[in-house]
Scaffold this motif. Structure first.
Motif, PDB file in Angstrom:
ATOM      1  N   TRP A  16       0.818  -1.214   0.166  1.00 28.23           N
ATOM      2  CA  TRP A  16      -0.146  -0.026  -0.155  1.00 28.23           C
ATOM      3  C   TRP A  16       0.895   1.336  -0.130  1.00 28.23           C
ATOM      4  O   TRP A  16       2.242   1.042   0.286  1.00 28.23           O
ATOM      5  CB  TRP A  16      -0.934  -0.045   1.291  1.00 28.23           C
ATOM      6  CG  TRP A  16      -0.198  -0.419   2.376  1.00 28.23           C
ATOM      7  CD1 TRP A  16       0.613   0.531   3.212  1.00 28.23           C
ATOM      8  CD2 TRP A  16      -0.436  -1.469   3.207  1.00 28.23           C
ATOM      9  NE1 TRP A  16       1.010  -0.302   4.258  1.00 28.23           N
ATOM     10  CE2 TRP A  16       0.497  -1.753   4.368  1.00 28.23           C
ATOM     11  CE3 TRP A  16      -1.163  -2.789   3.124  1.00 28.23           C
ATOM     12  CZ2 TRP A  16       0.602  -2.494   5.088  1.00 28.23           C
ATOM     13  CZ3 TRP A  16      -1.167  -3.492   3.894  1.00 28.23           C
ATOM     14  CH2 TRP A  16      -0.370  -3.600   4.900  1.00 28.23           C
ATOM     15  N   ASP A  45      -0.863   0.401  -4.600  1.00 26.21           N
ATOM     16  CA  ASP A  45      -2.308   0.024  -4.563  1.00 26.21           C
ATOM     17  C   ASP A  45      -3.188   0.878  -5.451  1.00 26.21           C
ATOM     18  O   ASP A  45      -2.682   1.771  -6.220  1.00 26.21           O
ATOM     19  CB  ASP A  45      -2.836   0.323  -3.139  1.00 26.21           C
ATOM     20  CG  ASP A  45      -2.696   1.466  -2.592  1.00 26.21           C
ATOM     21  OD1 ASP A  45      -3.375   2.436  -3.327  1.00 26.21           O
ATOM     22  OD2 ASP A  45      -2.210   1.856  -1.452  1.00 26.21           O
ATOM     23  N   SER A  46      -4.368   0.712  -5.316  1.00 28.80           N
ATOM     24  CA  SER A  46      -5.204   1.111  -6.547  1.00 28.80           C
ATOM     25  C   SER A  46      -6.038   2.851  -5.926  1.00 28.80           C
ATOM     26  O   SER A  46      -6.887   3.119  -6.741  1.00 28.80           O
ATOM     27  CB  SER A  46      -6.479   0.410  -7.093  1.00 28.80           C
ATOM     28  OG  SER A  46      -7.079  -0.012  -5.704  1.00 28.80           O
ATOM     29  N   MET A  66       0.537   1.724 -15.728  1.00 31.61           N
ATOM     30  CA  MET A  66       1.144   1.301 -14.444  1.00 31.61           C
ATOM     31  C   MET A  66       2.259   0.594 -14.707  1.00 31.61           C
ATOM     32  O   MET A  66       2.498  -0.414 -15.374  1.00 31.61           O
ATOM     33  CB  MET A  66       0.064   0.430 -13.599  1.00 31.61           C
ATOM     34  CG  MET A  66      -1.323   1.058 -13.342  1.00 31.61           C
ATOM     35  SD  MET A  66      -2.187   0.211 -12.294  1.00 31.61           S
ATOM     36  CE  MET A  66      -1.331   0.437 -10.919  1.00 31.61           C
ATOM     37  N   GLU A  68       5.066  -1.301 -11.851  1.00 30.05           N
ATOM     38  CA  GLU A  68       5.274  -1.633 -10.613  1.00 30.05           C
ATOM     39  C   GLU A  68       6.588  -2.309 -10.301  1.00 30.05           C
ATOM     40  O   GLU A  68       7.570  -2.428 -11.402  1.00 30.05           O
ATOM     41  CB  GLU A  68       4.197  -2.670  -9.970  1.00 30.05           C
ATOM     42  CG  GLU A  68       2.752  -1.976  -9.820  1.00 30.05           C
ATOM     43  CD  GLU A  68       2.645  -0.749  -8.856  1.00 30.05           C
ATOM     44  OE1 GLU A  68       3.684  -0.664  -7.967  1.00 30.05           O
ATOM     45  OE2 GLU A  68       1.787  -0.301  -8.816  1.00 30.05           O
ATOM     46  N   GLN A  77      -2.528  -5.700  -7.366  1.00 29.39           N
ATOM     47  CA  GLN A  77      -3.240  -4.398  -8.127  1.00 29.39           C
ATOM     48  C   GLN A  77      -4.467  -4.965  -9.262  1.00 29.39           C
ATOM     49  O   GLN A  77      -5.758  -4.463  -8.741  1.00 29.39           O
ATOM     50  CB  GLN A  77      -2.240  -3.674  -9.143  1.00 29.39           C
ATOM     51  CG  GLN A  77      -1.337  -2.943  -8.427  1.00 29.39           C
ATOM     52  CD  GLN A  77      -1.868  -1.426  -8.120  1.00 29.39           C
ATOM     53  OE1 GLN A  77      -3.013  -1.069  -7.898  1.00 29.39           O
ATOM     54  NE2 GLN A  77      -0.935  -0.457  -7.670  1.00 29.39           N
TER      55      GLN A  77
END
Length: 453
Positions: A16, A45-46, A66, A68, A77
Motif C-alpha cells: 500500500w 495500490d489502486s 502502471m 510496479e 493491483q
C-alpha cells in the motif's frame, strides 16, 4: 532511495502507499479534461486510480498506465481492481467495501473473504493466460506484459488458490512471518514492543496529523497485521495476496524465502483513512476523535465504489447515513458473501472511457525510446520507493505542461526529519534535471512539478 536497515519497517514490497488517495487530474495548474493519459510508477495500490476515476466527468476519457516494482504487486493491483469493478448484483456495496478493505490491509481474513479471494484469483489466472492481443475486459489490459511476466502472474494466482506446502499451515505461517518481521525490526526492544508501538503512533503519526488513527486499532495491526475488523467474525485465514518471495544471500548461495515483506510500521490506514471531505468524521469529543481511521477508510472506499457504479451504469445503493439507507439496513439481514453470485471477468463493470494498462516492470527507462509514448503522459505519479528510477527521460515522455507528482517520505516513520528533508531535496534535483519546476502547491506529503516549455 536504497532499502536498507533504515527502512526495514517499510519493507521491500509496497503493498500500500505512503500517501493518501488523490485525484491526479486535479493536481497542478488546473483540472485536466478530455482524453488524459496518466502514468503511475510504483503506486502500490489502486487508491489514486479509484480517486481519479471518481472525479471524472462523463465526457472525460482516462487511460492509466502502471509500472510496479514486482509481479506480486501487479497481481495485488489486479485483485483490488477486480473487486472494485465487481457489480453490486454480484456483491453488495457494504460487503464489497468490507471485503476490499480486508484484502487490502489484513494479514488474516475471514473464511468467506478467502473464498472470494480464491475465486478472483481463478478469474485473473484466466485473464492473463487466455488474453493474447486483445484485453479480456475493457478496463483491465495486461496485453503489454511479456509472456514470462504473465506466466509469473499465473503462478502467483495459483499460489493464492493452492498455497505451496510450507504455507499450508496458515494461519500460523503468516502469523509467524509477521512476528518474525516485528522481531527483526525491533531487535532488543521486542519485549517492550507495546511501548514502541505507542511511541510510533503518538509521537510520530499523531504528530504528523494522523490523529484519527485509533491506538487500539493501530496496536492490533502492529501486533497481528489486522487493520480492519468491521464486524464480529473470525479473522484467522491467511491473506495469501500479502505473501511474497524474497531472495537472501546465505553463505554465498541465494535462498528464496516466502513470507511477509511489506510495511509493518506506517499502516494501511494512510491510503484511505486519514483524509476526508466530511467534517463530521473529524469531530472530537473531550479532545479525542469520535471516528477512527477504519471508519473513515470505510466511508471513503464506499463512496469511491458508488462513483464507479454510477459510471458503470449501475445505480448506487442508498448511503447508510440517509433515511432510505437506514431503513434498508434495518430490514436487510447481515450480508452473507457466500450467498452472492460470484462475478466473472466478462461481468465486471465497464467504466465507459476508462482503461488501466499494465506495463513491464523494467519499462520506465525504455518508454522514451518508443514513438507511441513520445510526449504522451499528461500526469505522472511516482512513489517514494521508485524515485531512483526517474531521470531526464521524463521530458521525452511527458506531454506539454504535464504534471509530475512525487510521493515524499513524510509517512516513512523510520526516517529522521533530516533524512525526510534530504529526500525532498534529492527529488527536486532529479526532476529539475528533467525539465520540471515546482508548482505553487505546497505539501510535505507529495511534491508537485510542472514541465517547463
Amino acid at each position: 532511495m536504497s532499502i536498507g536497515r533504515t527502512l526495514e519497517g517499510a519493507g521491500c514490497v509496497t503493498w500500500w502507499g505512503f500517501s493518501p488517495a488523490r485525484d491526479l487530474l486535479c493536481t497542478g495548474s488546473g483540472k485536466q479534461q478530455g482524453v488524459v493519459n496518466v502514468l503511475l510508477v510504483g503506486s502500490g495500490d489502486s487508491r489514486h486510480i479509484l480517486k481519479t476515476i471518481a472525479g471524472l466527468s462523463n465526457t472525460d476519457t482516462l487511460h492509466v498506465w502502471m509500472i510496479e516494482s514486482s509481479m506480486e504487486v501487479v497481481a495485488r493491483q489486479l485483485l483490488l481492481l477486480f473487486l472494485a469493478l465487481t457489480p453490486q448484483e454480484s456483491l453488495g456495496l457494504h460487503e464489497k467495501t468490507e471485503v476490499f478493505l480486508e484484502v487490502f490491509g489484513n494479514s488474516e481474513v475471514r473464511s468467506q473473504t478467502l473464498e472470494m479471494l480464491r475465486h478472483v484469483a481463478s478469474q485473473l489466472s484466466l485473464l492473463v493466460t487466455e488474453t493474447l492481443e486483445k484485453a479480456a475486459h475493457p478496463c483491465l489490459d495486461t496485453t503489454h506484459l511479456r509472456f514470462k511476466e504473465r506466466d509469473e502472474l499465473d503462478r502467483i494466482f495459483k499460489q493464492w488458490i493452492h498455497p505451496p506446502l510450507p504455507a499450508r499451515s496458515a494461519p500460523v505461517s503468516i502469523a509467524k512471518a509477521w512476528d518474525g518481521r516485528v522481531r527483526q525490526h525491533l531487535g532488543t526492544r521486542y519485549d517492550s514492543r507495546m511501548g514502541c508501538f505507542d511511541w510510533d503512533l503518538t509521537m510520530k503519526l499523531h504528530q504528523k496529523g494522523c490523529g484519527v488513527i485509533n491506538k487500539q486499532q493501530y496496536v492490533r495491526w502492529r501486533e497481528r497485521g489486522v487493520a480492519f475488523e468491521m464486524r464480529e467474525g473470525i479473522y484467522q485465514m491467511a491473506n495469501e495476496s500479502l505473501l511474497s518471495t524474497r531472495v537472501f544471500n546465505h553463505r554465498g548461495d541465494k535462498v528464496a524465502v516466502r513470507g511477509y515483506w511489506g510495511d509493518i510500521v506506517s499502516s494501511p490506514y494512510i491510503s484511505f483513512g486519514i483524509e476526508t471531505d466530511d467534517e463530521k468524521l473529524l469531530k472530537k469529543q473531550n479532545g479525542q476523535h469520535i471516528k477512527t481511521a477504519q471508519d473513515i477508510s470505510y466511508v471513503n472506499v464506499q463512496a469511491l465504489f458508488q462513483s464507479l457504479s454510477r459510471r458503470g451504469g449501475t445505480p448506487p445503493a442508498p448511503q447508510s447515513g440517509s433515511e432510505e439507507g437506514k431503513a434498508l439496513v434495518a430490514l436487510e439481514p447481515p450480508s452473507q458473501p457466500e450467498a452472492h453470485r460470484k462475478a466473472h471477468i466478462g461481468e465486471l463493470m465497464n467504466l465507459d472511457g476508462v482503461s488501466v494498462n499494465f506495463l513491464p516492470l523494467d519499462s520506465l527507462p525504455k518508454l522514451a525510446e518508443k514513438q507511441k509514448y513520445s510526449h504522451f503522459f499528461n500526469s505522472i505519479y511516482c512513489a517514494a520507493s521508485m524515485v531512483h528510477h526517474l531521470g531526464p527521460m521524463l521530458r521525452q515522455i511527458a506531454a506539454p505542461k504535464a504534471t509530475l507528482v512525487v510521493e515524499l517520505a513524510k509517512y516513512l516513520l523510520d526516517l529522521t526529519k533530516e533524512q525526510e528533508a534530504g529526500f525532498a531535496e534529492k527529488v527536486c534535483d532529479i526532476v529539475k534535471e528533467a525539465g520540471f519546476e515546482p508548482s505553487l502547491e505546497d505539501s510535505d506529503v507529495c511534491a508537485t512539478f510542472t514541465l517547463q516549455k
